[in-house]
Design a protein around this motif. Structure first.
Motif, short mmCIF file in Angstrom:
data_model
loop_
_atom_site.label_atom_id
_atom_site.label_comp_id
_atom_site.label_asym_id
_atom_site.label_seq_id
_atom_site.Cartn_x
_atom_site.Cartn_y
_atom_site.Cartn_z
N UNK A 176 -6.80 2.59 -0.22
CA UNK A 176 -6.47 3.92 -0.33
C UNK A 176 -7.88 4.75 -0.50
N UNK A 177 -7.62 6.01 -0.86
CA UNK A 177 -8.67 7.05 -0.72
C UNK A 177 -9.80 6.74 -1.91
N UNK A 178 -10.84 6.96 -1.92
CA UNK A 178 -11.80 6.85 -2.99
C UNK A 178 -11.17 7.81 -4.30
N UNK A 179 -10.93 9.02 -4.00
CA UNK A 179 -10.59 9.91 -5.12
C UNK A 179 -9.41 9.38 -5.95
N UNK A 180 -8.54 8.58 -5.17
CA UNK A 180 -7.21 8.06 -6.00
C UNK A 180 -8.00 7.34 -7.22
#
Length: 383
Positions: A176-180
């Protein structure tokens, strides 16, 4: 999510899981904001926590291409001996089957040397793409170079900071995305703030080397900065870093030592659930669990044992789950877009905070969103 350095069985986890471990301690210089309970800031934190606790019903993106037929995918995992990595590997094979492709799994057995060998072996079979599980540029650099030379795209699950939208870095796709993962670390800190009525005094525990775990620490730090800016009363009493490879060996003892040396804490922040269980074991051995204080722990991942502890009113009060299986399907969907000549997209992989009030919705630790992500992907792939 920092670069993955491990020897032998230093298994990433998923944090993915992916699991982790402890080498030792060390105490950070305490950071604090010296103000008082701030109603306006607290209202914002409460709104954030309410949103994280609510059902996450957003679906994967629609409008993607129909399944490009006849693809063969090599899946190279850090190890099949670790629960989180195996869960993702199994989800990848299921997604490959659902889209109508074929796959072969290669087990890195927790060794960078073996993982590179397995990648080389996979490349000789000329797959259409390779998906890595918890293996990053620092551990399989030779394999990545060989894949690039063979013009084979490489996707990765659990190496979130190593993709570039322009060059695709060493990876064609990262989910998944880093920000998650940053959001996971922040959400658990916000929950602790509310539970302490705006006065959390944290003991913190996390691995400072693994990419997804570092992102969680960054999210925690973001919250602490916001609390200080709002004049709130948030502090880190002591920080105890550890390494994934030692989670079942030294983390419990280090946790006991940190707690006994810093009795003013009221909240424990752990980077992920499996480590959290070892921390609780250490506190129990030190006679601090169960106790008569209002101390408690928050963590992340949404593992089954931790959910049970939360539901029963145990020492852990909350966890922030991430839909890892959804992330595996997202990898395959993005590869399909690449095969169809389309760009990769944000796949909406969700997280959700669970405490005793909604633990019954955590699917016994197998939560993967509150929408039928698999049906959504199948609808897209079938066209």
């Amino acid at each position: 999510m920092f670069k993955f350095r491990y020897k032998a069985l230093a298994i990433a986890a998923l944090a993915l899981s992916l699991s982790a471990c402890a080498t030792s301690g060390g105490t950070a210089t305490p950071t604090a904001s010296k103000g008082t309970y701030d109603p306006q800031f607290t209202a914002k934190v409460q709104a954030d926590v309410d949103q994280y606790k609510a059902a996450q019903t957003t679906l994967p993106p629609s409008g993607g291409p129909k399944a490009v037929p006849g693809k063969n995918i090599a899946i190279v995992t850090i190890t099949l001996a670790e629960t989180g990595a195996k869960t993702i590997t199994d989800a990848l094979t299921a997604a490959v089957q659902d889209i109508g492709w074929t796959s072969t799994v290669y087990d890195g057995q927790g060794s960078a040397t073996t993982a590179n060998d397995k990648m080389q072996q996979a490349i000789t079979t000329k797959p259409d793409a390779i998906v890595l599980v918890a293996l990053d540029e620092t551990t399989v650099g030779a394999g990545l170079a060989a894949a690039k030379a063979a013009n084979i795209p490489v996707a990765c699950n659990a190496c979130w900071d190593l993709s570039s939208a322009d060059t695709k870095g060493p990876y064609a796709d990262v989910q998944p995305a880093l920000s998650l993962f940053s959001d996971m670390g922040k959400a658990s800190a916000e929950y602790a703030y509310l539970q302490t009525q705006g006065h959390p005094k944290f003991l913190t525990f996390n691995d400072p080397a693994l990419s997804n775990l570092i992102a969680r620490t960054n999210g925690f730090d973001d919250f602490m900065t916001e609390c200080a800016a709002a004049g709130g009363d948030c502090s880190v009493v002591a920080n105890t870093p550890f390494q994934v490879a030692n989670v079942t060996t030294t983390l419990a003892a280090n946790a006991a030592t940190a707690a006994q040396a810093n009795p003013s804490f009221n909240a424990v922040w752990a980077g992920f659930d499996f480590a959290g269980l070892q921390i609780i074991n250490g506190l129990r051995q030190a006679g601090l669990v169960p106790g008569t204080t209002n101390q408690f722990m928050v963590s992340a991942n949404g593992d089954g044992e931790n959910i049970k502890l939360i539901a029963s009113g145990g020492y852990q009060k909350a966890t922030v789950a991430v839909a890892f299986k959804w992330g595996a399907y997202a990898n395959i969907d993005d590869l399909n877009r690449i095969f169809a000549g389309q760009p990769t997209v944000d796949q909406n992989v969700p997280i959700r905070l669970f405490d005793q009030s909604n633990a019954d919705q955590a699917q016994d630790g197998t939560w993967n969103g509150d929408a039928d992500f698999r049906a959504a992907y199948l609808a897209t792939w079938k066209g």
